[in-house]
Design a protein around this motif. Sequence first.
Motif, PDB file in Angstrom:
ATOM      1  N   ARG A 147      34.596  55.675   2.143  1.00  0.00           N
ATOM      2  CA  ARG A 147      34.703  54.496   2.973  1.00  0.00           C
ATOM      3  C   ARG A 147      34.289  53.236   2.223  1.00  0.00           C
ATOM      4  O   ARG A 147      33.242  53.187   1.585  1.00  0.00           O
ATOM      5  CB  ARG A 147      33.846  54.672   4.224  1.00  0.00           C
ATOM      6  N   TYR A 148      35.106  52.207   2.335  1.00  0.00           N
ATOM      7  CA  TYR A 148      34.897  50.935   1.639  1.00  0.00           C
ATOM      8  C   TYR A 148      33.608  50.228   2.078  1.00  0.00           C
ATOM      9  O   TYR A 148      33.032  49.442   1.336  1.00  0.00           O
ATOM     10  CB  TYR A 148      36.090  49.996   1.859  1.00  0.00           C
ATOM     11  N   ASN A 149      33.154  50.520   3.299  1.00  0.00           N
ATOM     12  CA  ASN A 149      31.973  49.848   3.835  1.00  0.00           C
ATOM     13  C   ASN A 149      30.809  50.821   4.045  1.00  0.00           C
ATOM     14  O   ASN A 149      29.922  50.572   4.865  1.00  0.00           O
ATOM     15  CB  ASN A 149      32.307  49.130   5.143  1.00  0.00           C
ATOM     16  N   ASP A 150      30.791  51.891   3.284  1.00  0.00           N
ATOM     17  CA  ASP A 150      29.734  52.894   3.397  1.00  0.00           C
ATOM     18  C   ASP A 150      28.389  52.274   3.019  1.00  0.00           C
ATOM     19  O   ASP A 150      28.241  51.713   1.934  1.00  0.00           O
ATOM     20  CB  ASP A 150      30.052  54.062   2.464  1.00  0.00           C
ATOM     21  N   ASP A 168      42.477  54.105   4.948  1.00  0.00           N
ATOM     22  CA  ASP A 168      41.301  53.613   4.226  1.00  0.00           C
ATOM     23  C   ASP A 168      40.112  53.363   5.156  1.00  0.00           C
ATOM     24  O   ASP A 168      38.966  53.495   4.747  1.00  0.00           O
ATOM     25  CB  ASP A 168      41.638  52.341   3.442  1.00  0.00           C
ATOM     26  N   ARG A 169      40.374  53.023   6.413  1.00  0.00           N
ATOM     27  CA  ARG A 169      39.287  52.855   7.390  1.00  0.00           C
ATOM     28  C   ARG A 169      38.648  54.195   7.752  1.00  0.00           C
ATOM     29  O   ARG A 169      37.496  54.240   8.196  1.00  0.00           O
ATOM     30  CB  ARG A 169      39.811  52.228   8.681  1.00  0.00           C
ATOM     31  N   TRP A 171      38.315  57.031   5.728  1.00  0.00           N
ATOM     32  CA  TRP A 171      37.700  57.875   4.702  1.00  0.00           C
ATOM     33  C   TRP A 171      36.281  58.220   5.148  1.00  0.00           C
ATOM     34  O   TRP A 171      35.617  57.413   5.811  1.00  0.00           O
ATOM     35  CB  TRP A 171      37.657  57.178   3.353  1.00  0.00           C
ATOM     36  N   LEU A 173      32.199  58.944   5.186  1.00  0.00           N
ATOM     37  CA  LEU A 173      31.000  58.376   4.587  1.00  0.00           C
ATOM     38  C   LEU A 173      30.456  59.378   3.568  1.00  0.00           C
ATOM     39  O   LEU A 173      30.660  60.591   3.690  1.00  0.00           O
ATOM     40  CB  LEU A 173      29.947  58.087   5.654  1.00  0.00           C
TER      41      LEU A 173
END
Length: 179
Positions: A147-150, A168-169, A171, A173
Amino acid sequence: MQFTETELSGVWLIEPRPILDDRGSFTRIFCEKELADCGLATRFVQHSRSHSAQKGTLRGMHYQQEPYGEVKIVSCISGAIYDVVIDLRPDSLTRHRWIGFELTPQNMRQVYIPAGFAHGFQTLSDNAEVSYLISQFYTPHASTGVRYNDPAFSINWPLMPTTISTKDRAWPLLAKLVC
């Protein structure tokens, strides 16, 4: 070409050096010998491009599971991007650390990304195009991401994402993975 190894072992910043004259410039952007002299991969079986129409578009964080791990050389050929890699190698001293680079056609920077790293980027302009040299053929069943915002990585993206794919949202953690 200037090769600079980053604080993440195996990740290199490649900065081509243009030769200028009254006609303009000539720039070598790939040299097998210079890559080999640095101990880097020189065989790339795919050359891909992506286009993102809107500033703030985020793509990532992608990688292919072993034994299909990819080495990539990434550059921005139109617009501007913030390129990010995360070290996911199990035995690495920099495991789970990330690094980011601004890539533009003007700075001509390229990022050499070894296998075992997740990769993604955010566009800093409309109509950004990214070029990828890739060492392995795409293998759909090995394709995955994080995750891009992990919060485990706490990546400092320069902009709030404007566009991001459903995939992509979704993926997982890092806490849900064994990597």
